[in-house]
Design a protein around this motif. Structure first.
Motif, short mmCIF file in Angstrom:
data_model
loop_
_atom_site.label_atom_id
_atom_site.label_comp_id
_atom_site.label_asym_id
_atom_site.label_seq_id
_atom_site.Cartn_x
_atom_site.Cartn_y
_atom_site.Cartn_z
N ASP A 1 0.83 -1.21 0.00
CA ASP A 1 0.00 0.00 0.00
C ASP A 1 0.86 1.25 0.00
O ASP A 1 0.61 2.20 -0.75
CB ASP A 1 -0.93 0.00 1.22
CG ASP A 1 -1.96 -1.11 1.10
OD1 ASP A 1 -2.28 -1.48 -0.05
OD2 ASP A 1 -2.42 -1.61 2.14
N LEU A 2 1.87 1.24 0.86
CA LEU A 2 2.77 2.37 0.95
C LEU A 2 3.48 2.59 -0.39
O LEU A 2 3.61 3.71 -0.87
CB LEU A 2 3.80 2.13 2.06
CG LEU A 2 4.72 3.30 2.38
CD1 LEU A 2 3.90 4.49 2.85
CD2 LEU A 2 5.73 2.91 3.44
N ALA A 3 3.91 1.49 -0.99
CA ALA A 3 4.61 1.57 -2.26
C ALA A 3 3.71 2.20 -3.32
O ALA A 3 4.13 3.05 -4.10
CB ALA A 3 5.06 0.18 -2.71
N ARG A 4 2.44 1.78 -3.31
CA ARG A 4 1.50 2.30 -4.30
C ARG A 4 1.25 3.79 -4.06
O ARG A 4 1.18 4.58 -4.98
CB ARG A 4 0.19 1.51 -4.24
CG ARG A 4 -0.22 0.98 -5.61
CD ARG A 4 -1.36 -0.02 -5.50
NE ARG A 4 -0.86 -1.36 -5.21
CZ ARG A 4 -1.36 -2.15 -4.27
NH1 ARG A 4 -2.35 -1.75 -3.52
NH2 ARG A 4 -0.86 -3.34 -4.08
N ALA A 5 1.17 4.14 -2.76
CA ALA A 5 0.94 5.54 -2.42
C ALA A 5 2.10 6.40 -2.88
O ALA A 5 1.95 7.58 -3.19
CB ALA A 5 0.73 5.68 -0.91
N ARG A 6 3.29 5.82 -2.92
CA ARG A 6 4.46 6.58 -3.36
C ARG A 6 4.59 6.60 -4.87
O ARG A 6 5.58 7.10 -5.41
CB ARG A 6 5.72 5.97 -2.77
CG ARG A 6 5.89 6.24 -1.32
CD ARG A 6 7.34 6.23 -0.99
NE ARG A 6 7.58 6.56 0.40
CZ ARG A 6 8.75 6.42 0.98
NH1 ARG A 6 9.76 5.96 0.27
NH2 ARG A 6 8.91 6.75 2.23
N GLY A 7 3.61 6.02 -5.55
CA GLY A 7 3.61 6.07 -7.01
C GLY A 7 4.39 4.97 -7.68
O GLY A 7 4.73 5.06 -8.86
N LEU A 8 4.70 3.89 -6.95
CA LEU A 8 5.41 2.78 -7.58
C LEU A 8 4.42 1.91 -8.35
O LEU A 8 3.30 1.68 -7.89
CB LEU A 8 6.11 1.92 -6.52
CG LEU A 8 7.37 2.49 -5.89
CD1 LEU A 8 7.86 1.56 -4.82
CD2 LEU A 8 8.44 2.69 -6.96
N ARG A 9 4.84 1.44 -9.52
CA ARG A 9 3.98 0.53 -10.29
C ARG A 9 4.22 -0.88 -9.76
O ARG A 9 5.04 -1.61 -10.30
CB ARG A 9 4.35 0.61 -11.78
CG ARG A 9 4.46 2.02 -12.33
CD ARG A 9 3.15 2.56 -12.82
NE ARG A 9 2.65 1.79 -13.94
CZ ARG A 9 2.91 2.10 -15.22
NH1 ARG A 9 3.68 3.11 -15.52
NH2 ARG A 9 2.38 1.39 -16.20
N THR A 10 3.49 -1.27 -8.72
CA THR A 10 3.79 -2.53 -8.04
C THR A 10 3.57 -3.74 -8.94
O THR A 10 4.29 -4.72 -8.84
CB THR A 10 2.94 -2.69 -6.76
OG1 THR A 10 1.60 -2.38 -7.09
CG2 THR A 10 3.43 -1.81 -5.67
N SER A 11 2.57 -3.68 -9.83
CA SER A 11 2.33 -4.87 -10.64
C SER A 11 3.45 -5.07 -11.66
O SER A 11 3.83 -6.20 -11.96
CB SER A 11 0.97 -4.77 -11.34
OG SER A 11 0.93 -3.61 -12.13
N TRP A 12 4.00 -3.96 -12.18
CA TRP A 12 5.13 -4.10 -13.11
C TRP A 12 6.36 -4.60 -12.38
O TRP A 12 7.11 -5.42 -12.89
CB TRP A 12 5.44 -2.77 -13.80
CG TRP A 12 4.45 -2.46 -14.86
CD1 TRP A 12 3.48 -1.51 -14.83
CD2 TRP A 12 4.29 -3.15 -16.12
NE1 TRP A 12 2.74 -1.55 -15.99
CE2 TRP A 12 3.21 -2.54 -16.79
CE3 TRP A 12 4.96 -4.21 -16.73
CZ2 TRP A 12 2.79 -2.97 -18.04
CZ3 TRP A 12 4.55 -4.63 -17.97
CH2 TRP A 12 3.47 -4.02 -18.63
N LEU A 13 6.55 -4.08 -11.15
CA LEU A 13 7.67 -4.56 -10.33
C LEU A 13 7.54 -6.06 -10.08
O LEU A 13 8.51 -6.80 -10.15
CB LEU A 13 7.66 -3.84 -8.98
CG LEU A 13 8.58 -2.64 -8.84
CD1 LEU A 13 8.40 -2.03 -7.47
CD2 LEU A 13 10.02 -3.03 -9.07
N GLY A 14 6.29 -6.49 -9.79
CA GLY A 14 6.04 -7.91 -9.53
C GLY A 14 6.40 -8.76 -10.73
O GLY A 14 7.02 -9.81 -10.61
N LEU A 15 6.02 -8.28 -11.93
CA LEU A 15 6.32 -9.02 -13.15
C LEU A 15 7.82 -9.09 -13.38
O LEU A 15 8.38 -10.15 -13.65
CB LEU A 15 5.62 -8.37 -14.35
CG LEU A 15 5.91 -9.02 -15.70
CD1 LEU A 15 5.42 -10.45 -15.74
CD2 LEU A 15 5.27 -8.23 -16.84
N LEU A 16 8.49 -7.93 -13.23
CA LEU A 16 9.94 -7.88 -13.42
C LEU A 16 10.63 -8.85 -12.47
O LEU A 16 11.53 -9.60 -12.87
CB LEU A 16 10.46 -6.45 -13.19
CG LEU A 16 11.97 -6.29 -13.30
CD1 LEU A 16 12.44 -6.51 -14.72
CD2 LEU A 16 12.41 -4.92 -12.82
#
Lengths: 282, 257
Positions: A166-181
Motif C-alpha cells: 500500500d505504501l509503495a502504491r501511495a508513493r507512485g510505484l507501479r507494483t504490478s510491473w515490479l512484480g512481473l519484473l
C-alpha cells in the motif's frame, strides 16, 4: 577427503565454477522470494523450466536456453493470470504449473521416441553438474551478472512493495510491473539452478539457503549474504561428495550431485533450528 | 483398455472431490508437493523390489505428516518446499542406484494409464471410496475451517487435526492416482477442474459436484486422445484441464456482462 583426480578433472572445474555462480544468484533471489511469500510461485517456475528444458532436448537446443525461456514464459503466464483479482494467485500458479507439466511430458516422450539419446528424462529433471559443457559457464556468468545488476537497481522499490504494497502504491510505484519484473528475474535464476542440479530440484537452491538464512539473520543484507554462503557451501560440499561417491562402492556407481547438495542444504536448515547458547546471542 | 476407463473414472471423481477443498483452502502447494515427492517412494520401492503402490503410499503419508509437523515450526510454504526437496533428492538418489529403464521412470512421472492392470483396480477403488467417505463425513467442518477458520475454532473444531487429516486424504488420493496420471500430473487433475467449477458457481455443494464432473470429462477426453494419438495421457490431462478452466472463466465473464 578428495578422491584422486579431483583437482585435475576438467568437469569438476566446470561444476565448481557453475555451482558458485548459481549459488550466488539463487541466494540473492531466494531471500526476496521468501519475503514476497512466493515460494509456490518460485517452485512452479522450476517446473515450467522443465518444460523448456524438455523442449530444448527435443529441438536439440542448448539446455540453458530452454530452461530460461520456459521459466520466463511461465512467469509471464502466472503474472497475467493472477492479475485478475477475483481469482487467487494460488490457482493461477496451479493452472500454469499443470499445463506446463503436461507439455514437458509430451516433449520428453517425443524426444525419447524420436532420438536414440538415452537418459533424457533423468538429465532434464535431475541434472548432472559433471556433464555440463564448459562453454555454458561464460553464458551463465553473464546471465547471472545481468540478474544481479538488475536486482541491485530495483532492490529498494522491490523491498518496499514486498513489505508494504500500500505504501509503495501511495508513493507512485507501479507494483504490478515490479512484480512481473521480479518474477522474470526469478525465472532466469531458476533456469540457472535447473542447469546445475536439475529442474525438479532447482527449488532447493532457491528456497533452502534463504529459509536457513532468514531464521538467523535480522537484516535483509545479512540474510542475502548468509543465503549465498549456505548455497555456496552446499554446492561445494555436494560436488566433493558426489565425486568421492564414485569410489565408495566397488561397482563405481556414484550418487548424483543434486542429492548431496540438497542433503547439505537440509542439514544447514536443521542446524539453524538449534538454539544458540545464551552467551553467543547478542 | 477397459481397466483404464474404470480406473480413470474412479481417479477423476475422487480428484475432483479432493481438489475442490484444495482450491478452497489454497493448499495447492502441498497438494502439488505430496504427489511430486511421493515419486521418491515409488523409485525406492522399485529399488528393493516392492510394489510401487506401497512405496507411494508410504512416502505420501510421510510427506503429509512432515509438512504438518514442520508447518507448526515455520511458515507453511517454507515447510512444504523443504519437505518437497528432501523427498525429491531421495528420489534422485534412488533413481541413480536403480536399474529402472527410462520408460518406467517416465511412466511414474507422467502416467501410463493404458498399462493399468486388473490387480491395481481393487486397491485403487478401496482407497478412493475411503477417501471420498472421509471427505464427505468431514464436509461441514472442512468447509467452515476453510472459509472461516476463526469461527470454526470458536465452534470447537480442531483445526490442526483437521489440517492433518486433510493432508492425509491428499496422500491417499495421491497413492491411487499416481500410477494412472503420474506424480506430476495428478496435481493438474486436482486444481484445474475445481477452479473451473468455482468460476461457474458460488454454491459449494453444486461446485463440488461440478468439479468431479469436469474432472471426469477431462479424464475421459484425455484417455480417448491418448489412445488415438499414442501420446502420454498426462499431456492431455494438463491441456484439457487448463482448457476447462479457460472456458469456465470465459463463461463467467460472458454471463456477468
Amino acid at each position: 577427503m578428495f578422491a584422486p583426480g579431483f583437482f585435475s578433472s576438467g568437469s569438476v572445474h566446470t561444476a565448481l565454477l557453475l555451482g558458485t555462480i548459481v549459488a550466488i544468484v539463487s541466494g540473492l533471489m531466494g531471500v526476496f522470494v521468501l519475503l514476497r511469500n512466493q515460494s509456490f510461485g518460485g517452485h512452479a517456475l522450476t517446473d515450467v523450466a522443465t518444460t523448456g528444458g524438455a523442449g530444448a532436448a527435443y529441438l536439440s537446443v542448448a539446455p540453458l536456453v530452454g530452461f530460461v525461456t520456459g521459466a520466463v514464459i511461465g512467469a509471464g503466464a502466472i503474472e497475467s493470470l493472477s492479475r485478475d483479482h477475483s481469482q487467487r494467485r494460488d490457482v493461477a500458479t496451479g493452472i500454469v504449473l499443470g499445463a506446463a507439466t503436461g507439455l514437458s511430458g509430451l516433449f520428453l516422450y517425443l524426444t525419447a521416441t524420436t532420438s536414440s539419446a538415452t537418459g533424457v528424462t533423468q538429465q532434464v529433471l535431475f541434472g548432472s553438474l559433471f556433464s555440463v559443457s564448459s562453454s555454458t559457464v561464460p553464458v551463465a556468468a553473464v546471465t547471472a551478472l545481468i540478474v544481479t545488476v538488475t536486482m541491485a537497481l530495483v532492490a529498494r522499490p522491490l523491498l518496499l512493495s514486498s513489505l508494504s504494497p500500500d505504501l509503495a502504491r501511495a508513493r507512485g510505484l507501479r507494483t504490478s510491473w515490479l512484480g512481473l519484473l521480479f518474477l522474470l528475474l526469478v525465472a532466469v535464476a531458476v533456469g540457472l539452478c535447473a542447469i546445475s542440479i536439475g529442474s525438479l530440484l532447482a527449488t532447493a537452491l532457491l528456497i533452502g539457503p534463504a529459509a536457513t538464512a532468514m531464521r538467523r539473520s535480522r537484516t535483509i543484507t545479512g540474510a542475502i549474504v548468509m543465503a549465498m554462503s549456505v548455497g555456496l557451501a552446499a554446492t561445494w560440499v555436494g560436488i566433493v561428495l558426489a565425486y568421492d561417491s564414485f569410489t565408495w562402492r566397488a561397482t563405481g556407481q556414484g550418487l548424483p550431485v543434486s542429492f548431496f547438495v540438497v542433503a547439505t542444504i537440509l542439514a544447514f536448515y536443521a542446524l539453524s533450528h538449534v538454539p544458540l547458547s545464551r552467551s553467543r546471542r547478542v | 483398455m477397459i481397466h483404464a476407463w474404470e480406473v480413470g473414472t474412479i481417479v477423476a471423481i475422487v480428484a475432483g472431490l479432493v481438489g475442490f477443498f484444495v482450491v478452497l483452502r489454497s493448499s495447492a502447494f502441498p497438494a502439488h508437493a505430496i504427489p511430486n515427492g511421493a515419486f521418491a517412494g515409488a523409485a525406492g520401492a522399485s529399488l528393493v523390489g516392492a510394489s510401487p503402490l506401497v512405496g507411494l503410499g508410504l512416502f505420501a503419508a510421510l510427506g503429509a505428516l512432515s509438512i504438518a509437523w514442520l508447518g507448526r515450526r515455520t511458515r507453511s510454504d517454507i515447510a512444504t518446499a523443504l519437505v518437497l526437496i528432501g523427498m525429491l533428492a531421495l528420489g534422485a538418489a534412488f533413481l541413480s542406484q536403480s536399474t529402472a529403464y527410462e520408460p518406467q521412470v517416465f511412466a511414474l512421472l507422467f502416467g501410463e494409464i493404458l498399462g493399468v492392470s486388473s490387480t491395481q483396480l481393487i486397491p485403487i477403488a478401496l482407497l478412493g471410496t475411503a477417501a471420498s467417505i472421509t471427505l464427505l463425513a468431514l464436509y461441514r467442518p472442512l468447509l467452515l475451517g476453510s472459509v472461516a477458520p476463526e469461527l470454526a475454532r470458536a465452534k470447537g473444531v480442531a483445526i490442526r487435526r483437521l489440517d492433518l487429516v486433510f493432508l492425509l486424504i491428499v496422500a491417499a488420493v495421491t497413492t491411487m492416482t499416481v500410477p494412472v496420471v503420474g506424480t506430476l500430473l495428478m496435481f493438474a487433475l486436482m486444481i484445474a477442474p475445481p477452479a473451473a467449477a468455482r468460476s461457474l458457481t458460488n454454491r459449494p455443494a453444486i461446485a463440488l459436484t461440478l468439479s468431479s464432473l469436469i474432472a471426469l470429462v477431462v479424464m475421459w477426453g484425455a484417455i480417448a486422445s491418448a489412445y488415438q494419438m499414442n501420446w502420454p495421457v498426462g499431456f492431455f490431462v494438463g491441456a484439457y484441464g487448463a482448457l476447462s478452466y479457460g472456458l469456465a472463466r470465459l463463461w463467467r465473464r460472458a454471463t456477468r456482462n
